[in-house]
Design an enzyme around this catalytic site. Structure first.
Site, PDB file in Angstrom:
ATOM      1  N   THR A  89     -17.922 -35.688 -16.484  1.00 29.66           N
ATOM      2  CA  THR A  89     -17.794 -35.580 -17.937  1.00 29.66           C
ATOM      3  C   THR A  89     -17.330 -36.906 -18.525  1.00 29.66           C
ATOM      4  OG1 THR A  89     -17.255 -33.225 -17.739  1.00 29.66           O
ATOM      5  CG2 THR A  89     -16.717 -34.294 -19.823  1.00 29.66           C
ATOM      6  N   GLY A 122     -10.200 -34.787 -17.475  1.00 28.17           N
ATOM      7  CA  GLY A 122     -11.192 -33.862 -16.935  1.00 28.17           C
ATOM      8  C   GLY A 122     -11.955 -34.504 -15.792  1.00 28.17           C
ATOM      9  N   SER A 123     -13.148 -34.016 -15.563  1.00 30.61           N
ATOM     10  CA  SER A 123     -13.928 -34.462 -14.408  1.00 30.61           C
ATOM     11  C   SER A 123     -14.515 -35.853 -14.620  1.00 30.61           C
ATOM     12  CB  SER A 123     -15.068 -33.477 -14.125  1.00 30.61           C
ATOM     13  OG  SER A 123     -16.083 -33.599 -15.103  1.00 30.61           O
ATOM     14  N   GLU A 182      -8.565 -39.894 -18.018  1.00 29.79           N
ATOM     15  CA  GLU A 182      -7.891 -39.507 -16.775  1.00 29.79           C
ATOM     16  C   GLU A 182      -8.801 -38.523 -16.068  1.00 29.79           C
ATOM     17  OE1 GLU A 182      -5.614 -36.976 -14.429  1.00 29.79           O
ATOM     18  OE2 GLU A 182      -4.467 -36.830 -16.297  1.00 29.79           O
TER      19      GLU A 182
END
Length: 437
Positions: free
Chosen positions: A185, A181-182, A203
């Site tokens: 986050t 994700g981002s 990742e």
């Protein structure tokens, strides 16, 4: 799961059972902008139930032989393959991606992953050393940290990251976290899991460059770079978002690239001729458009797409979250569109002169996930690939993966690696045993 006239109602999957939730969230079909299902708005209570179910299932599952676990994983791959079309339809409807992409990429890839790892677990070996002068032998074993497929082994919890996600990553009995994700986050996950010293595989974001040298074969480079920029609406962490073209071929590349982009069809994901479907949400569409607007305020040139061309949609899709593939030129390296991850169908093209210059500029972002290099000069390819600050480099191709090899990024693009050996090491703990005789 259950259904109603209004919408499909999904339930959490805990301990091998579908479990209803006290409250639900609306989930929208991105292609029409309407609610098509409701998903649980889970929190600490649901996460606690899932953790307990996993703990109860862990002893039996972890004690199974690699052969038994391999059979279960292979069977799951077979079941997905038998129902491939249904999964593709569901993935397309939920994500807004084209049915073609879901049918040809997403679901087959899931099948391949299960089959790959069901085979690889049969071929793992341990290490051993001898100390004859001490009458000792040392050997290592790998003990599982995570779990697999019988009831309680796999649990699925829906919900917001601020509630369900936070409860999960900060739970003292969840030993490791694998997240895609981002970067923002990911940073939050690091903070919340730090008190427990959890193992992390993250990742995260990317701002991936494509470097086009003057000797590149444009007949191969251009269609591949269009695809690497706009496949799956640009909503792939590995998509190209910065294209550096050597000055001697810049004008020709620009002309041919834009011509190729304009041939990509935007429309209903269910149409097999569609190249670009809908973005994931209304909010994300607004975010991508705002990034383009900021770049326009900086004085860039829009060659095609948003703000330049008209988008024609079927009446049914008028309220969907669509965006034309957008190409930006005359842009500075410090522009928001050159520095920040957009995660949409937007790519920026800029010119460079020398190898040294383009390496420095390609590395001039906080991310370091992937890059592509187009050149027929073998020496140049090796030099540039070695100096690019990223976890993956493709030369004269894009998105060719071998699951045996490490996958992951550096800098703000993540922590850790996935792949046969790397995944095996991440999801197990190494233990050294010494025997004196």
């Amino acid at each position: 799961m259950a259904s109603s006239k209004a919408a499909l109602i999904l339930e959490n999957y805990i301990g091998g059972q579908f479990v209803p939730c006290a409250s639900y969230l609306d989930s929208y079909d991105p292609s029409i902008g309407e609610v098509y299902c409701k998903v649980p708005d889970s929190g600490k209570e649901e996460v606690e139930a899932a953790v307990k179910a996993a703990q109860n299932a862990f002893p039996g599952w972890s004690a199974k032989s690699p052969q038994d676990r391999s059979k279960i994983m292979s069977k799951l791959a077979d079941l997905i393959e038998e129902d491939l079309e249904s999964f593709a339809q569901a993935e397309s409807k939920d994500q807004g991606k084209t049915i073609t992409f879901a049918r040809m990429v997403d679901i087959p890839r899931a099948i391949y992953n299960f089959r790959f790892f069901s085979s690889s677990i049969l071929h793992q070996t341990s290490e051993s050393t001898q100390m004859d002068h001490m009458d000792c032998m040392h050997y290592t074993v790998r003990t599982p940290v995570g779990i697999g497929f019988p009831p309680g082994v796999v649990n699925i919890i829906f919900g917001h990251g601020s509630k369900a996600g936070d409860a999960l990553v900060s739970h003292p009995k969840v030993p490791l976290i694998s997240f895609t994700g981002s970067t923002l986050t990911g940073q939050r996950i690091i903070e919340r899991s730090a008190p427990f010293c959890k193992k992390l595989s993250l990742e995260l974001g990317g701002k991936n460059p494509a470097i086009i040298f003057e000797d590149a074969i444009l007949d191969k480079c251009i269609p591949a770079t269009v695809r690497s920029s706009f496949a799956n609406q640009g909503e792939i962490c590995l998509c190209t978002s910065r294209i550096f073209v050597q000055r001697t071929i810049y004008s020709e590349f620009l002309k041919r690239f834009v011509e190729a982009v304009k041939k990509w069809k935007v429309g209903s994901p269910s149409d097999p001729t569609t190249d670009v479907g809908a973005l994931i949400s209304k909010e994300h569409l607004a975010k991508v458009k705002n990034s383009i607007k900021k770049a326009q305020e900086e004085g860039v040139r829009i060659l095609c797409g948003e703000g330049k061309d008209l988008l024609f949609l079927h009446p049914r899709n008028q309220n969907g979250y669509f965006l034309l593939p957008t190409v930006i030129a005359d842009i500075e390296d410090n522009s928001c569109c050159m520095q920040d991850e957009i995660f949409g169908p937007v790519t920026c093209i800029t010119v460079f002169d020398t190898e040294e210059e383009v390496i420095t500029r390609a590395n001039g972002v906080k991310y370091g996930l992937a890059a592509t290099v187009w050149s027929r000069n073998v020496g140049q390819v090796h030099r540039v690939a070695k100096r690019l600050q990223c976890g993956l480099v493709w030369t004269n191709c894009w998105l060719i993966r071998d699951l045996n090899l490490p996958f992951g990024g550096i800098k703000a693009s993540g922590i850790g690696r996935e792949g046969a050996k790397d995944s095996y090491e991440f999801f197990t703990e190494s233990k050294t045993i010494t025997i004196k005789h």
